[in-house]
Design a protein around this motif. Sequence first.
Motif, mmCIF file in Angstrom:
data_model
loop_
_atom_site.group_PDB
_atom_site.id
_atom_site.type_symbol
_atom_site.label_atom_id
_atom_site.label_comp_id
_atom_site.label_asym_id
_atom_site.label_seq_id
_atom_site.Cartn_x
_atom_site.Cartn_y
_atom_site.Cartn_z
ATOM 1 N N UNK A 1 5.472 6.858 6.251
ATOM 2 C CA UNK A 1 6.595 5.823 6.174
ATOM 3 C C UNK A 1 7.180 5.767 7.611
ATOM 4 N N UNK A 2 7.262 4.546 8.225
ATOM 5 C CA UNK A 2 7.867 4.261 9.297
ATOM 6 C C UNK A 2 8.856 3.123 9.294
ATOM 7 N N UNK A 3 10.105 3.386 9.683
ATOM 8 C CA UNK A 3 11.129 2.364 9.487
ATOM 9 C C UNK A 3 11.743 1.983 10.991
ATOM 10 N N UNK A 4 11.952 0.697 11.097
ATOM 11 C CA UNK A 4 12.334 0.070 12.273
ATOM 12 C C UNK A 4 13.155 -1.075 11.967
ATOM 13 N N UNK A 5 14.316 -1.072 12.805
ATOM 14 C CA UNK A 5 15.247 -1.811 12.618
ATOM 15 C C UNK A 5 14.690 -3.628 12.948
#
Length: 132
Positions: free
Chosen positions: A67-71
């Motif tokens: 899982x990768x989160x990016x704004x």
Amino acid sequence: MKPNEDLLITEDMLIQYYELSKKKKEIEFELNQLKEFFHHYFDHLIGPNQKGELSVNAYKLQRQIRKTEKYNDELTIKKLEELQMNDLIQVVKKPDDVKIKSALNLGLINQGDLEGCISTITSPAITVKMLK
């Protein structure tokens, strides 16, 4: 084979490289097909984006979920500005390649003005093709 020992490239070497390269592409294609099948299996069995595991005799198949989160840049900056949290926004200065090329074409600056500013990266690549 060490490059210093013998700098002779033979037809056998080219054939070997060509054949191995073909096998590599075939293997990568087969691996991708199997991966796709395994993902469909886990999607059907336990659902999409769920990690899973299956043992068959001496082999274990695992699916991991990364899982990768990016704004979202635009939306996040707008919200932070509304909250008056400008300290949480980075200001990044970097050259605008398109505008620099336009300025060079228009004569607003010379190539000499940017001497030492341009770095060039090269990367060698080998290909062997059959001519027949």
